[in-house]
Every structure is written in structure tokens, then in C-alpha cells.
Design a protein around this motif. Structure first.
Motif, PDB file in Angstrom:
ATOM      1  N   GLU A 245      -2.513   3.952   3.766  1.00  0.00           N
ATOM      2  CA  GLU A 245      -3.890   4.520   3.434  1.00  0.00           C
ATOM      3  C   GLU A 245      -4.864   3.689   2.771  1.00  0.00           C
ATOM      4  O   GLU A 245      -6.068   4.003   2.410  1.00  0.00           O
ATOM      5  N   LEU A 246      -4.550   2.286   2.430  1.00  0.00           N
ATOM      6  CA  LEU A 246      -5.363   1.544   1.906  1.00  0.00           C
ATOM      7  C   LEU A 246      -6.420   1.123   2.829  1.00  0.00           C
ATOM      8  O   LEU A 246      -6.277   0.792   3.764  1.00  0.00           O
TER       9      LEU A 246
ATOM     10  N   GLN B  15       2.048   8.218  -4.340  1.00  0.00           N
ATOM     11  CA  GLN B  15       1.047   8.993  -3.526  1.00  0.00           C
ATOM     12  C   GLN B  15      -0.338   8.631  -3.921  1.00  0.00           C
ATOM     13  O   GLN B  15      -0.446   9.106  -5.054  1.00  0.00           O
ATOM     14  N   SER B  16      -1.284   8.673  -3.184  1.00  0.00           N
ATOM     15  CA  SER B  16      -2.576   8.470  -3.451  1.00  0.00           C
ATOM     16  C   SER B  16      -3.543   8.555  -2.507  1.00  0.00           C
ATOM     17  O   SER B  16      -3.067   8.128  -1.035  1.00  0.00           O
ATOM     18  N   ALA B  17      -4.704   9.152  -2.662  1.00  0.00           N
ATOM     19  CA  ALA B  17      -5.774   9.338  -1.537  1.00  0.00           C
ATOM     20  C   ALA B  17      -6.046   7.897  -0.916  1.00  0.00           C
ATOM     21  O   ALA B  17      -5.928   6.988  -1.446  1.00  0.00           O
ATOM     22  N   ARG B  18      -6.675   7.948   0.349  1.00  0.00           N
ATOM     23  CA  ARG B  18      -7.242   6.650   0.729  1.00  0.00           C
ATOM     24  C   ARG B  18      -8.320   6.004   0.043  1.00  0.00           C
ATOM     25  O   ARG B  18      -9.292   6.644  -0.437  1.00  0.00           O
ATOM     26  N   THR B  19      -8.046   4.835  -0.260  1.00  0.00           N
ATOM     27  CA  THR B  19      -8.837   4.277  -1.287  1.00  0.00           C
ATOM     28  C   THR B  19      -9.358   2.655  -0.754  1.00  0.00           C
ATOM     29  O   THR B  19      -8.284   1.931  -0.259  1.00  0.00           O
ATOM     30  N   SER B  20     -10.550   2.458  -0.929  1.00  0.00           N
ATOM     31  CA  SER B  20     -11.031   1.247  -0.554  1.00  0.00           C
ATOM     32  C   SER B  20     -10.588   0.140  -1.588  1.00  0.00           C
ATOM     33  O   SER B  20     -10.784   0.305  -2.829  1.00  0.00           O
ATOM     34  N   VAL B  21     -10.104  -0.999  -1.165  1.00  0.00           N
ATOM     35  CA  VAL B  21     -10.018  -1.843  -2.002  1.00  0.00           C
ATOM     36  C   VAL B  21     -11.139  -2.929  -2.297  1.00  0.00           C
ATOM     37  O   VAL B  21     -11.052  -3.728  -3.148  1.00  0.00           O
TER      38      VAL B  21
END
Length: 267
Positions: A105-106, A243-249
Motif C-alpha cells: 500500500e505504500l 494496517q494503514s491506508a495507502r500513503t505516499s512516502v
């Protein structure tokens, strides 16, 4: 194997079958998320023969020895670039526990090199390989070349562009190195080619003393013996705190666009 958004390569060897079994019964027990392909990467294939893909095992014609991990990683990236249409590669060790859904998801769009970025620590990095080499003649202090930063080898991402840059170096470069993660960092810090974007994911990795930390957003834990990996799976996979939402690095994680290297580059 033709395409994948993310290719995960787990570095392993025949001597580490217990670790492989632990991976297969924990974080890899369920099918990987859509767009993710996973391979166990081992060496000791026939010298001079091409790499062989046997099921989910990639066998490379490189001896399995700690001091030859730069050669093995180079061979893996070279094979991946030639055979898999992927956006990123996640290279990890067989004693790393991946929260694979979080890793998938990253949002690494625009990022070429990401992991726990660290500068070479004087007094540590020079002798990190001591006691680990099959051929003890390699156990002399490593004097470089060094990058300014490198992603610690237990879990890091490279883009296809970055993997190609590593794959393109020749033996004169590879033979200067004994530490795989320093080797990759140095290849990506060399001058030449378009700038690469690096991102520090240190806050998404639980390592060493923090390996058991219940930190939301974690994508990798290291190091874990097989029984510890099973315990980590019991603690974290069943409760899902990672678990985490799709996140931009991209953002506060980005270090810079241009890396820099120092040391003795091959002529």
C-alpha cells in the motif's frame, strides 16, 4: 513471471530452510496482495549457467556466502530488470517479517530508493562482516567506497530505474564491496545518469531493540528467528495494528534528489 507492480525478493539459501518455512507459514501464508509477486532468491546454482526460476524460487549462479551478497544482489536485480515488468523491487532478508499488505500500500510513485537510510557509522561498518564470511580472507576492515547514505539491507525498495543502475555495474565495481547494502547505496550515489529520489522509511521499520514495538504503519521487522517470526505473526497479523491506508512516502520522508558517494571508485 511477466509483470508485477511490486516484486519482493527474499534473500535466502539452502542452509536457511527453517527461516524459509517460517516465512511461508506466517507473513506469506496467504496469497500476496494483487500486483505483488514474491520470490525466494538463493545462490549456489551451476557456475556459468543462467538463472533458473523453479516455482517461486529463483536460483542464481552465484555462491551463497555473506561476502558475496553484493554479487548475488547484483545478479537478482539484473535478472529482475530483464524478466519482470515491475515498478519497484522490495529486497528483504529471510529473517525479516514483512507486513506485506502495508508494503503493497505504500505509494512509492516518484521514489527510487527507500528504506531505513543511515550514514556509514565509523568504527562499525568497516568490520560489520567479521565473523560472517565463509572465506575468512575477506575479514579485513572494509575501507570503502562508501555512499553518504544507504538503506539497511534487511528491507528496502528500489525502483526499476534504480535496479537498472545497480544491474549495469561491472565486476570491477562489485569486487570492491563486501557489504551488500553499502554496495547498492554506493551504486545509486555515483555520479552519472538522472537524479534518483531517496526516501527514509525509518519510522515504518521496527528493528533490533524495537522489533516488538506495536507501531502502526510498520512494513518490516528485523531480525527474527523462526520461532520469533511465528510469535510476531501471532501478535501483529491477527490484531492488525500495522494496517494503514495507502500513503505516499513523498513529503517529509524524502531526503533529496541527488545522492553523493565518497571513497575509492574503480577507474
Amino acid at each position: 513471471m511477466r509483470s508485477a507492480d511490486l516484486l519482493i525478493g527474499i534473500m535466502t539459501c539452502r542452509a536457511n530452510r527453517a527461516r524459509e518455512r517460517a516465512v511461508r507459514t506466517t507473513w506469506l501464508a496467504a496469497p500476496p496482495p494483487p500486483g505483488v509477486a514474491v520470490l525466494f532468491v538463493e545462490g549456489d546454482g551451476d557456475a556459468g549457467a543462467p538463472p533458473r526460476l523453479v516455482g517461486d524460487r529463483l536460483i542464481l549462479p552465484v555462491p551463497d556466502a555473506y561476502e558475496l551478497l553484493p554479487k548475488k544482489t547484483h545478479a537478482f536485480f539484473r535478472w529482475a530488470v530483464a524478466n519482470v515488468s515491475c515498478n519497484h523491487i522490495l529486497k528483504c532478508d529471510d529473517d525479516s517479517y514483512l507486513h506485506i499488505d502495508v508494503a503493497a500500500e505504500l505509494d512509492l510513485n516518484g521514489v527510487d530508493y527507500a528504506g531505513r537510510l543511515t550514514p556509514p557509522a565509523p568504527g562499525i561498518v568497516e568490520t560489520w562482516h567479521f565473523g560472517k564470511c565463509k572465506d575468512r580472507s575477506f575479514e579485513v576492515p572494509f575501507e570503502g567506497p562508501f555512499p553518504d547514505l544507504f538503506a539497511e539491507g534487511f528491507a528496502y525498495f528500489v525502483s526499476r530505474k534504480a535496479a537498472s543502475r545497480v544491474a549495469d555495474v561491472d565486476d570491477t565495481v562489485i569486487d570492491q564491496h563486501v557489504l551488500e547494502d553499502v554496495f547498492v547505496g554506493w551504486c545509486l550515489a555515483r555520479d552519472g545518469g538522472p537524479p534518483l529520489v531517496r526516501a527514509d522509511l525509518g519510522d515504518r521499520i521496527c528493528a533490533r531493540r524495537a522489533v516488538w514495538a506495536p507501531r502502526p504503519g510498520t512494513f518490516a521487522r528485523h531480525p527474527l528467528a523462526p520461532d520469533e517470526m511465528i510469535e510476531a505473526h501471532r501478535r501483529f497479523a491477527l490484531t492488525g495494528p500495522e494496517q494503514s491506508a495507502r500513503t505516499s512516502v513523498v513529503g517529509h520522508h524524502v531526503v533529496e534528489d541527488r545522492a553523493c558517494a565518497r571513497g575509492n571508485e574503480a577507474e
